[in-house]
Design an enzyme around this catalytic site. Structure first.
Site, mmCIF file in Angstrom:
data_model
loop_
_atom_site.group_PDB
_atom_site.id
_atom_site.type_symbol
_atom_site.label_atom_id
_atom_site.label_comp_id
_atom_site.label_asym_id
_atom_site.label_seq_id
_atom_site.Cartn_x
_atom_site.Cartn_y
_atom_site.Cartn_z
ATOM 1 N N HIS A 86 -2.219 5.907 2.493
ATOM 2 C CA HIS A 86 -3.067 5.072 1.692
ATOM 3 C C HIS A 86 -2.714 4.078 1.179
ATOM 4 O O HIS A 86 -3.694 3.136 0.667
ATOM 5 C CB HIS A 86 -3.783 5.919 0.803
ATOM 6 C CG HIS A 86 -3.145 6.232 -0.551
ATOM 7 N ND1 HIS A 86 -3.716 5.789 -1.928
ATOM 8 C CD2 HIS A 86 -2.055 7.121 -0.962
ATOM 9 C CE1 HIS A 86 -2.956 6.265 -2.701
ATOM 10 N NE2 HIS A 86 -2.298 7.066 -2.227
ATOM 11 N N CYS A 137 -1.654 4.897 -10.827
ATOM 12 C CA CYS A 137 -1.634 5.956 -9.969
ATOM 13 C C CYS A 137 -2.482 6.959 -10.765
ATOM 14 O O CYS A 137 -3.068 7.822 -10.048
ATOM 15 C CB CYS A 137 -0.158 6.584 -9.860
ATOM 16 S SG CYS A 137 0.335 5.569 -8.256
ATOM 17 N N GLY A 184 2.877 10.629 -0.638
ATOM 18 C CA GLY A 184 3.918 10.172 -1.092
ATOM 19 C C GLY A 184 4.609 11.311 -2.194
ATOM 20 O O GLY A 184 5.695 11.248 -2.266
ATOM 21 N N THR A 185 3.656 11.726 -3.110
ATOM 22 C CA THR A 185 4.089 12.454 -4.184
ATOM 23 C C THR A 185 4.899 13.876 -3.683
ATOM 24 O O THR A 185 5.936 13.926 -3.911
ATOM 25 C CB THR A 185 2.883 12.844 -5.101
ATOM 26 O OG1 THR A 185 2.448 11.792 -5.699
ATOM 27 C CG2 THR A 185 3.188 14.008 -6.184
ATOM 28 N N ASN A 200 5.805 -0.461 -7.873
ATOM 29 C CA ASN A 200 4.534 -0.405 -7.692
ATOM 30 C C ASN A 200 3.790 -1.314 -8.815
ATOM 31 O O ASN A 200 2.574 -1.902 -8.902
ATOM 32 C CB ASN A 200 3.855 1.030 -7.955
ATOM 33 C CG ASN A 200 4.638 1.892 -9.020
ATOM 34 O OD1 ASN A 200 5.539 1.952 -9.102
ATOM 35 N ND2 ASN A 200 3.708 2.537 -9.771
ATOM 36 N N GLN A 231 5.283 1.520 -1.935
ATOM 37 C CA GLN A 231 4.686 0.295 -2.042
ATOM 38 C C GLN A 231 5.256 -0.639 -1.054
ATOM 39 O O GLN A 231 4.338 -1.752 -0.539
ATOM 40 C CB GLN A 231 4.945 0.184 -3.328
ATOM 41 C CG GLN A 231 4.297 0.558 -4.412
ATOM 42 C CD GLN A 231 2.594 0.551 -4.296
ATOM 43 O OE1 GLN A 231 2.130 -0.554 -3.680
ATOM 44 N NE2 GLN A 231 2.021 1.346 -5.022
ATOM 45 N N THR A 234 -0.973 24.360 8.530
ATOM 46 C CA THR A 234 -1.490 23.812 9.586
ATOM 47 C C THR A 234 -1.658 22.267 9.216
ATOM 48 O O THR A 234 -2.122 22.030 7.991
ATOM 49 C CB THR A 234 -2.844 24.214 9.791
ATOM 50 O OG1 THR A 234 -2.639 25.835 10.220
ATOM 51 C CG2 THR A 234 -3.679 23.716 10.939
#
Ligand code: PLP
Length: 380
Positions: free
Chosen positions: A201, A325, A72-73, A151, A179, A238
């Site tokens: 995740h 986080c 996400g970051t 979040n 979220q 990759t």
């Protein structure tokens, strides 16, 4: 005997779904590089293509508009790019973000600090659309970044209404849906977003994989990581084939179970909050606004979050203090500060976040631990 653990920190991360684990284990045995033309390469490419289709289907997007990232970051930083435009429209020249965004958005991505401004939030943790409108009127076309659900509080933001304002002013809207994904239905067309961030995740996929999803008519963003031509030249390197396969499988499983899981979580969250409301001094943040069904951010005067988290952990219950986080870091919540919550109360904020395998027994164990811990800590 080993004490059972009650994991109520699903907004920090979720356990791996069995479907994601199976897909990842199968992918680990695929030898090829997805860029290779031979059969081994094509097999790896097939896994990435299937996952791309799963993510696109989950959000109502075109598969070619899914860019896989390392999470996400990275998806947020990729999205916050000067020069983005819709069709032949003007390029965005500045960035507006709400004051309650995740740190990866608050940091501004690839915009210089002097081309960025923050939009206020109210006491319920909802972005102030009047402030957004005023800021939009005061300058060139902007990229606006708003989260769909916060979040820390779980508060759902008026993203589609914001999109109308942003588009009316010639700008673009990025939505961090990390979220919200898997906890409420999300279609990119209903959000009216131009770019959406999701992360593996938080939906039962692996850590370290995410995606930017683009609406059809968005030009850009320039790659954050330039090099090879992977992801149609939009993200070099990759591909993390096993991670991407796990993310795709988790997305498919999460979408199939969405209605049932959110209903269960809402019932359990209500049970938790009913128990917590027995403490008259306890505040449940953002309770007057629409929230994710799994999140409760609470605080009680006199309790310190750091000690409460440790005491609950010792009692077998995993929760976090405000945003987790970057756990281990004890700073008070910028979200609660933006909501105007006083430092003393904010310093005690504890986040309970539930998930699909949370049970009534977990909630009752958490309430029992809260009773013991709050009683003993408050006496000090
Ligand atoms: N955006 C929000 C709202 C989050 O809650 C998080 C992580 O907690 C992120 C972005 C970052 O995602 P990742 O952990 O995949 O980098």
């Amino acid at each position: 005997m080993k004490q059972p653990r009650t994991y109520l920190d699903w907004n920090a991360t979720t356990p791996l779904r069995p479907q994601a684990r199976d897909a990842m284990i199968a992918a680990l045995d695929v030898t090829g590089n997805p860029s290779s033309v031979h059969a081994e390469g094509r097999e790896a490419r097939r896994l990435v293509t299937e996952a791309r289709a799963a993510l696109a289907a989950a959000l109502g997007a075109e598969p070619r508009n899914v860019i896989f990232t390392s999470g996400g970051t990275e998806a947020n930083v990729t999205s916050l790019a000067p020069g983005l435009r819709r069709g032949g429209g003007p390029a965005v020249a500045r960035l507006l973000v709400s004051a309650i965004e995740h740190p990866s958005v608050l940091a501004g991505g690839r915009f210089p600090a002097d081309r960025m401004a923050r939009i206020r939030a109210n006491r319920d943790g909802v972005v102030d659309l009047a402030d957004l409108a005023a800021r939009l009127a005061d300058g060139p076309p902007a990229l606006v970044s708003l989260m769909l659900a916060n979040n820390e509080t779980g508060a759902i933001q008026p993203v589609a209404a914001a999109a109308d304002l942003v588009h009316g002013a010639g700008g673009l809207l990025h939505v961090d849906a990390v979220q919200a994904f898997g906890r409420m239905p999300i279609l990119i067309s209903e959000l009216k977003a131009d770019l959406v961030t999701v992360s593996g995740h938080k939906i039962g996929g692996p850590k370290g994989v995410g995606a930017v999803i683009l609406a059809g008519d968005v030009n850009g963003p320039d790659p954050l990581i330039a090099g090879g031509g992977q992801e149609q030249g939009r993200r070099a390197g990759t591909e993390n084939v096993a991670g991407i396969a796990g993310f795709g499988a988790a997305a498919t499983a999460a979408m199939a179970a969405l209605a049932a899981e959110t209903g269960r979580m809402a019932t359990l969250r209500e049970r938790l909050e009913r128990g917590l409301r027995q403490y008259p001094a306890l505040e449940v943040f953002s309770q007057r606004t629409e929230r994710l069904p799994n999140t409760s951010l609470v605080a009680m005067p006199g309790l310190r979050a750091e000690t409460t988290v440790i005491a609950l952990d010792l009692a077998g219950v995993a929760v976090s203090s405000g945003s987790a986080c970057s756990s281990g870091k004890v700073t008070s919540s910028h979200v609660l500060a933006a909501m105007g919550v006083g430092h003393d109360l904010a310093a005690g904020a504890i986040r309970f976040s539930l998930g699909w395998d949370t049970t009534e027994a977990d909630v009752d164990r958490a309430l029992e631990a809260w009773r013991t811990v709050s009683g003993s800590l408050a006496k000090r």
